[in-house]
Structure formats: structure tokens, C-alpha cells
Design an enzyme around this catalytic site. Structure first.
Site, short mmCIF file in Angstrom:
data_model
loop_
_atom_site.label_atom_id
_atom_site.label_comp_id
_atom_site.label_asym_id
_atom_site.label_seq_id
_atom_site.Cartn_x
_atom_site.Cartn_y
_atom_site.Cartn_z
N CYS A 13 7.74 35.30 -20.42
CA CYS A 13 6.34 34.45 -20.73
C CYS A 13 5.27 35.20 -21.17
CB CYS A 13 5.96 33.75 -19.14
SG CYS A 13 5.72 34.94 -17.71
N LYS A 55 2.82 37.37 -23.33
CA LYS A 55 2.90 37.28 -24.76
C LYS A 55 3.04 38.76 -25.21
CE LYS A 55 -1.62 35.63 -24.59
NZ LYS A 55 -2.78 35.28 -24.76
N TYR A 112 -9.96 41.96 -16.59
CA TYR A 112 -9.63 41.55 -15.28
C TYR A 112 -10.57 40.77 -14.57
CZ TYR A 112 -6.15 45.08 -16.56
OH TYR A 112 -5.26 46.13 -17.30
N HIS A 160 2.48 38.56 -14.73
CA HIS A 160 3.48 39.90 -15.13
C HIS A 160 2.64 41.01 -15.43
CE1 HIS A 160 6.46 36.39 -14.59
NE2 HIS A 160 6.28 37.16 -13.43
N ASP A 198 -7.75 37.05 -29.96
CA ASP A 198 -8.26 38.24 -30.42
C ASP A 198 -7.41 39.64 -30.44
OD1 ASP A 198 -8.23 38.19 -27.82
OD2 ASP A 198 -9.73 39.92 -27.64
N ASP A 201 -5.99 31.87 -26.91
CA ASP A 201 -6.09 32.81 -25.84
C ASP A 201 -7.26 32.52 -24.80
OD1 ASP A 201 -5.63 35.42 -24.52
OD2 ASP A 201 -7.28 36.03 -25.85
N ASP A 254 -9.40 35.26 -22.74
CA ASP A 254 -10.24 36.40 -22.60
C ASP A 254 -10.57 36.95 -24.06
OD1 ASP A 254 -10.14 35.88 -19.80
OD2 ASP A 254 -8.86 37.80 -19.65
#
Length: 185
Positions: free
Chosen positions: A103, A105, A21, A93, A130, A10, A12
Site C-alpha cells: 500500500c 506509495k 507528520y 507503514h 508533490d 496526494d 501533504d
């Protein structure tokens, strides 16, 4: 499967500080030990595949250009520390769309794309992040899931990981050490 294993990471809260964001490259901050962890994977010739949900694009909070500038900054910070990402896959999305994508997760779309494009063996791979959604694909593919137990990890995700017997780590560095310890020397 006949390909090589990879490290699916991952972004972030795993490699960089989770800045909600993030759209400005000046806000990109590597987490302690993250570059060294990626470098150790690189030294073992293990592909490093970043898989990230970026719903801020779908929500109109950042643009694709903002995302690309942040991705380029992350890549530059890693290269400055003699590390690199093999490939990055991103879902733009929002989670509340009428027709959900495959797509986002914990969906498997980005993982399947990476596996196909890079000839990877998902069962020989590690899935690190995380959030619960970052490690769920490990079960679907028969790989190793390691969830980071860090400040950005929601309490309910910690509880789900504990109940499911998912390995946890205190950082990406710790998770990579755990993964590498399972491999032949």
C-alpha cells in the site's frame, strides 16, 4: 476499463501545507487554490480520491486518532469552501519495515482498492502530487501523472520527472486546470 476517471491526489504538500507528520488539526492549512481545485473536480462529477502515506503512524510519531482528527479537519475545511473528497486511503507503514507492504506509495495497493471500491477507470484518471512516488502509478495504470513543482518537491524528484517527460504544475489548481483541459467540455 469501463468505470469513470478520478483524480488521485496526494495530501501533504498537494492539498495541505506539508507540516512533517502533522498530528494536530490546528496545523492543517489548505494550500492556496486547493479547495477551488477540488470544487472544480466535484462540479465535473470527477471522484476525488486522496491517497496518502502516513509513516508517522508506523514510526510512533502520531496515532491513528491523530491522523483521523487531521483528516476530519481537512474535510471540514473543504466543505466550508463547497468542496469534498470522495474517499481517502492511507498507508500507516514506515518505509523501512522488514516486509514491505503493497500500500505504501509508489505501491499500487491503495489505488487498486479505490479503483475496485468505486468502479474507477485508472487509465482515464489523473495522479497528482508533490513527489515522484505520487505520479509513478499513472504509468502503471496508463493514466495522466502531473507532479507539482513546489517547495516540498525534492530536487531529485524534479529531475526524474523532467527526464521521464512527466507534466509538472505550480499548484494543485494548475494541475487540475491541465487535467480538465484534456477532457471533453
Amino acid at each position: 476499463m469501463t468505470g469513470r476517471g478520478a483524480a488521485f491526489l496526494d495530501r501533504d504538500g498537494t492539498i495541505i501545507r506539508d507540516a512533517n507528520y502533522v498530528r494536530d488539526p490546528s496545523d492543517v492549512e489548505l494550500l492556496p487554490g486547493a479547495a477551488a481545485a477540488v470544487r472544480r473536480l466535484n462540479e465535473r462529477s470527477i471522484p476525488v480520491i486522496v491517497v496518502t502515506n502516513q509513516s508517522g503512524i508506523g514510526r510512533g510519531l502520531l496515532t491513528l486518532d491523530d491522523y483521523e482528527a487531521v483528516r476530519a479537519k481537512l474535510d471540514a475545511l473543504l466543505v466550508a469552501d463547497n468542496a469534498h473528497v470522495t474517499a481517502t486511503y492511507m498507508c500507516p507503514h514506515a518505509p523501512n519495515v522488514a516486509d514491505p507492504c503493497d500500500c505504501r506509495k509508489p505501491g499500487l495497493g491503495m489505488y487498486k482498492q479505490a479503483i475496485g471500491e468505486h468502479g474507477l477507470d485508472a487509465a482515464a484518471s489523473v495522479f497528482i502530487g508533490d513527489r515522484w512516488r505520487d505520479v509513478v502509478p499513472a504509468d502503471a495504470f496508463g493514466g495522466l501523472g502531473i507532479m507539482l513543482d513546489v517547495g516540498s518537491t525534492p530536487a531529485e524528484d524534479r529531475e526524474r520527472a523532467a527526464a521521464a517527460g512527466i507534466l509538472t504544475a505550480t499548484s494543485l489548481d494548475d494541475a487540475v486546470n491541465q487535467f480538465l483541459s484534456t477532457l471533453p467540455a
